[in-house]
Design a protein around this motif. Structure first.
Motif, short mmCIF file in Angstrom:
data_model
loop_
_atom_site.label_atom_id
_atom_site.label_comp_id
_atom_site.label_asym_id
_atom_site.label_seq_id
_atom_site.Cartn_x
_atom_site.Cartn_y
_atom_site.Cartn_z
N UNK A 47 -7.94 7.19 5.53
CA UNK A 47 -6.75 7.75 5.66
C UNK A 47 -5.76 7.68 4.21
N UNK A 48 -6.27 6.54 3.44
CA UNK A 48 -5.58 5.83 2.26
C UNK A 48 -6.65 5.63 1.30
N UNK A 49 -6.52 5.80 0.26
CA UNK A 49 -7.23 5.31 -1.05
C UNK A 49 -6.49 4.22 -1.74
N UNK A 50 -7.31 3.30 -2.28
CA UNK A 50 -6.85 2.25 -3.17
C UNK A 50 -7.42 1.93 -4.52
N UNK A 199 -2.08 4.10 6.47
CA UNK A 199 -3.21 4.20 7.44
C UNK A 199 -2.88 4.68 8.80
N UNK A 200 -1.52 3.84 9.01
CA UNK A 200 -1.16 4.22 10.59
C UNK A 200 -0.33 5.26 11.11
N UNK A 201 0.14 5.97 9.76
CA UNK A 201 0.94 7.18 9.98
C UNK A 201 0.26 8.57 10.10
N UNK A 202 0.80 9.74 10.66
CA UNK A 202 0.08 10.96 10.84
C UNK A 202 -0.40 11.41 9.40
N UNK A 206 1.06 13.27 5.92
CA UNK A 206 1.20 12.55 4.51
C UNK A 206 0.59 13.53 3.68
N UNK A 207 -0.43 14.22 4.11
CA UNK A 207 -1.22 15.17 3.11
C UNK A 207 -0.21 16.37 2.94
#
Length: 259
Positions: A47-50, A199-202, A206-207
């Motif tokens: 859900x997230x990229x670092x 990562x915990x959010x909808x 976010x998109x």
């Protein structure tokens, strides 16, 4: 696939990508571009990229040795930009996941502009951003000439691009070039905290935030208001919105599913 120039992991909704050529300040080769394209195309359930760099630097841009030309010979730089750098910038912008650049050290040339192409840039205070193109008679590619004036204004964009003057991370944050500069020993905790929160959010929300803000330059106010209406309507019918409201009213943690 196994990577030679990258480190890749995906756990707890966070895909972590580390440019792993520390002996060359993580400068890009054609092979590294291919590996990064593959990693970004196979994020799975992240859900997230670092994105970060190994060693003492984030990225020094293009590895000039990779072009394998003798001093004084001509080389088609436009081909490199078209085949490698432009697709990378477009991919970072188009990914539905928020992309965090963890800038642990110097970010120079295209390396600086790849960081700026990410959605959030969190840098160690010792890091520096360098638009090193003018020293070689070039222009800020990899999105640099587009992002710089939009982030810091024309005067500062021209100053950075014309002089190659290194910009310390704290000043970059003051100018609005990046999201945040933190003490070096707090960089991991800060990035991990932000990534875990995102990562915990909808994910659909976010998109949508990423897409609407990134594309707002092309719309009038009336067009933006109409798009806001449409997006609120669409998101309001999602499971995650209903779950978020229910969790708030029931005073419990929400469990978002991305639908």
């Amino acid at each position: 696939m196994a990577y030679e120039s990258l480190l890749f992991s995906n756990s707890d909704g966070i895909a972590r990508i580390t440019l792993n050529r520390p002996d060359r300040l993580n400068s890009f080769t054609k092979a590294m571009h291919a590996e990064l394209r593959d990693a970004l195309a196979n994020l799975g359930d992240a859900r997230v990229v670092m994105l970060t760099g190994a060693g003492r630097g984030f990225c020094a841009g293009q590895d000039l040795n990779d072009r394998a030309v003798a001093p004084g010979e001509a080389v088609d730089l436009g081909e490199t930009v078209e085949e490698s750098w432009n697709p990378l910038v477009r991919t970072l912008a188009a990914l539905p996941q928020p992309v965090i650049a963890r800038v642990n050290g110097v970010a120079a040339g295209a390396g600086a502009n790849i960081a700026l192409a990410c959605d959030l840039v969190i840098a160690a205070k010792s890091a520096k951003f360098i638009q090193s193109f003018s020293a070689l008679g070039l222009i800020p590619d990899s999105g640099g000439s587009w992002h710089l004036p939009r982030l810091v204004g024309q005067a500062r964009a021209l100053g950075l691009a014309l002089t190659c003057e290194p910009l310390p991370a704290e000043k970059a944050a003051e100018w609005g070039l990046i999201w945040k500069a933190v003490d070096d020993d707090q960089l991991d905790a800060e990035v991990d905290g932000v990534a875990t929160k995102l990562a915990s959010l909808p994910p659909l929300g976010l998109a949508a935030i990423k897409q609407i803000i990134r594309s707002s330059w092309s719309r009038t106010l009336d067009q933006e208001l109409e798009l806001q209406r449409d997006e609120m309507r669409r998101l309001g019918f999602t499971h995650d919105y209903r779950e978020g409201v229910a969790a708030f009213l029931e005073k419990r943690p929400a469990k978002f599913e991305g639908r």
